[in-house]
Scaffold this active site. Sequence first.
Site, PDB file in Angstrom:
ATOM      1  N   LYS A  94      46.707   4.850  28.244  1.00 13.05           N
ATOM      2  CA  LYS A  94      45.942   3.705  28.754  1.00 13.05           C
ATOM      3  C   LYS A  94      44.644   4.239  29.328  1.00 13.05           C
ATOM      4  O   LYS A  94      44.607   5.325  29.901  1.00 13.05           O
ATOM      5  CB  LYS A  94      46.751   3.020  29.866  1.00 13.05           C
ATOM      6  CG  LYS A  94      46.294   1.625  30.179  1.00 13.05           C
ATOM      7  CD  LYS A  94      46.973   0.602  29.288  1.00 13.05           C
ATOM      8  CE  LYS A  94      46.500  -0.798  29.576  1.00 13.05           C
ATOM      9  NZ  LYS A  94      47.194  -1.791  28.750  1.00 13.05           N
ATOM     10  N   GLY A 192      52.773 -21.274  31.930  1.00 12.63           N
ATOM     11  CA  GLY A 192      51.523 -20.660  31.491  1.00 12.63           C
ATOM     12  C   GLY A 192      51.232 -21.004  30.046  1.00 12.63           C
ATOM     13  O   GLY A 192      51.896 -20.521  29.127  1.00 12.63           O
TER      14      GLY A 192
HETATM   15  P1  NAD Z   1      46.040 -16.222  29.313  1.00  8.47           P
HETATM   16  O1  NAD Z   1      45.159 -15.784  30.427  1.00  8.47           O
HETATM   17  O2  NAD Z   1      45.437 -16.717  28.047  1.00  8.47           O
HETATM   18  O3  NAD Z   1      47.016 -17.382  29.827  1.00  8.47           O
HETATM   19  C1  NAD Z   1      47.649 -17.383  31.059  1.00  8.47           C
HETATM   20  C2  NAD Z   1      47.864 -18.857  31.426  1.00  8.47           C
HETATM   21  O4  NAD Z   1      48.675 -18.905  32.607  1.00  8.47           O
HETATM   22  C3  NAD Z   1      46.585 -19.609  31.731  1.00  8.47           C
HETATM   23  O5  NAD Z   1      46.565 -20.844  31.041  1.00  8.47           O
HETATM   24  C4  NAD Z   1      46.643 -19.821  33.246  1.00  8.47           C
HETATM   25  O6  NAD Z   1      46.002 -21.018  33.658  1.00  8.47           O
HETATM   26  C5  NAD Z   1      48.139 -19.880  33.468  1.00  8.47           C
HETATM   27  N1  NAD Z   1      48.577 -19.567  34.832  1.00  8.47           N
HETATM   28  C6  NAD Z   1      48.072 -18.654  35.693  1.00  8.47           C
HETATM   29  N2  NAD Z   1      48.773 -18.685  36.837  1.00  8.47           N
HETATM   30  C7  NAD Z   1      49.752 -19.600  36.685  1.00  8.47           C
HETATM   31  C8  NAD Z   1      50.807 -20.069  37.508  1.00  8.47           C
HETATM   32  N3  NAD Z   1      51.001 -19.594  38.743  1.00  8.47           N
HETATM   33  N4  NAD Z   1      51.622 -21.027  37.024  1.00  8.47           N
HETATM   34  C9  NAD Z   1      51.446 -21.523  35.778  1.00  8.47           C
HETATM   35  N5  NAD Z   1      50.461 -21.122  34.950  1.00  8.47           N
HETATM   36  C10 NAD Z   1      49.622 -20.180  35.400  1.00  8.47           C
HETATM   37  O7  NAD Z   1      47.023 -14.992  29.043  1.00  8.47           O
HETATM   38  P2  NAD Z   1      47.864 -14.693  27.725  1.00  8.47           P
HETATM   39  O8  NAD Z   1      47.089 -13.811  26.834  1.00  8.47           O
HETATM   40  O9  NAD Z   1      48.453 -15.971  27.215  1.00  8.47           O
HETATM   41  O10 NAD Z   1      49.044 -13.792  28.342  1.00  8.47           O
HETATM   42  C11 NAD Z   1      50.079 -14.357  29.130  1.00  8.47           C
HETATM   43  C12 NAD Z   1      50.957 -13.248  29.691  1.00  8.47           C
HETATM   44  O11 NAD Z   1      51.503 -12.493  28.624  1.00  8.47           O
HETATM   45  C13 NAD Z   1      50.237 -12.242  30.583  1.00  8.47           C
HETATM   46  O12 NAD Z   1      51.122 -11.790  31.569  1.00  8.47           O
HETATM   47  C14 NAD Z   1      49.914 -11.114  29.630  1.00  8.47           C
HETATM   48  O13 NAD Z   1      49.773  -9.877  30.306  1.00  8.47           O
HETATM   49  C15 NAD Z   1      51.157 -11.115  28.769  1.00  8.47           C
HETATM   50  N6  NAD Z   1      50.935 -10.527  27.435  1.00  8.47           N
HETATM   51  C16 NAD Z   1      50.006 -11.057  26.595  1.00  8.47           C
HETATM   52  C17 NAD Z   1      49.825 -10.501  25.329  1.00  8.47           C
HETATM   53  C18 NAD Z   1      48.824 -11.076  24.364  1.00  8.47           C
HETATM   54  O14 NAD Z   1      48.880 -10.728  23.175  1.00  8.47           O
HETATM   55  N7  NAD Z   1      47.935 -11.949  24.790  1.00  8.47           N
HETATM   56  C19 NAD Z   1      50.603  -9.395  24.934  1.00  8.47           C
HETATM   57  C20 NAD Z   1      51.560  -8.886  25.807  1.00  8.47           C
HETATM   58  C21 NAD Z   1      51.719  -9.461  27.064  1.00  8.47           C
END
Ligand code: NAD
Length: 358
Positions: A94, A192
């Site tokens: 990382k 989320g």
């Molecule tokens: P994102 O930022 O697009 O979406 C996160 C969503 O969660 C947003 O709509 C936000 O408004 C909402 N949110 C924030 N706090 C909240 C709460 N307390 N209650 C309800 N909703 C809330 O992120 P993402 O890319 O969709 O990723 C989501 C999670 O998955 C993260 O933890 C990320 O680290 C993990 N993740 C994502 C990927 C990927 O490919 N994008 C891969 C592995 C892990």
Amino acid sequence: MNVPVASRDLKPVEADVFTHPEFRGHEQVVHGFDAASGLRTIIAVHDTRLGPALGGCRMWAYANGAEALTDALRLSRGMTYKNALAGLDLGGGKAVIIADARKDKSPALLSAFGRQVGRLGGTYITAEDVGISASDMEIVARETDHVRGTRATGLGDPSPYTALGVFVGIRASLRHRFGSDSLKGRTVCVQGLGHVGMDLARQLHAAGARLIVADLHQPALEQAVSELDASVVAADHAHAAEADVFAPCALGAGLNDATIPEIRATIVAGAANNQLAEERHGEMLRARGILHAPDYAINAGGVISIALAAPGGDDRLVREKVEAIGATLMRIYERAGQRGLPTQNVADRIAEERLAAA
Ligand code: NAD
């Protein structure tokens, strides 16, 4: 000699790698600095037994180098386990850049980062992460070949593959718990509705699940209600929704002393990283009879898409490997059941076995 401007704003703190609480035999930890652009980066290569270390680059306004080091050590080790468990021939690494992505990001800084990655000669392969976009990676890729997830090397946004992996993982969890992976008549609470959560919600809806959704962002909720016939629950009550499956897809540390006793679902399976606030919360879930899909096992679809994308956008191999997340979870659940262990611990053991055999 004058101290370069870029380092003056950091408070001096002791940051010894070898006695650091997050140090776990990391093979290489490199500090990179570039006076002209203000780049301050730490690249941590945790383990390359399975192959070059793949892991994203995070840009964050860390208060000091010690905070950045902690994150780099912790996240790089996480990548070793995630890549190993996903069956990828890649190690874990990382990079972190100490900068505010909204104020400090510049082409010069990204280029300087690319040169630092290049100096490692392929030991570390970088990709996007928090604070770094695909277009930023295009700039990095002008300086080094050791980049994934760009237009030339990737399938674009990894989120749809992450969502697919979580969908597959939810079905495997249902199969383990109820003997059938059908979503018809099942209720899933998706916390989320971002890149991953909304895509997941669509797949669940199409498969016949009833949806309960939570988000802080009103338009996302409205979209889920109108398009997917979802019901809405307050964001701070999502974990306690009356559902078969709770799918945390927002932030980490959502499974903790306060939330676990209130969870009504018998399965917790979602995309969020680092869902357990502390390791002991895995045992707390197990003791309550809640089946937990270890986060780095179920959310590996994104890294699989970054690692295995073929030129020309062919995603057959990627999809196959993402579908295999279901079998990996079944293996974890079976072993956890036989040995009376939290699923997260079993996932760690399986990853460690693969590493030891390498
Ligand atoms: P994102 O930022 O697009 O979406 C996160 C969503 O969660 C947003 O709509 C936000 O408004 C909402 N949110 C924030 N706090 C909240 C709460 N307390 N209650 C309800 N909703 C809330 O992120 P993402 O890319 O969709 O990723 C989501 C999670 O998955 C993260 O933890 C990320 O680290 C993990 N993740 C994502 C990927 C990927 O490919 N994008 C891969 C592995 C892990």
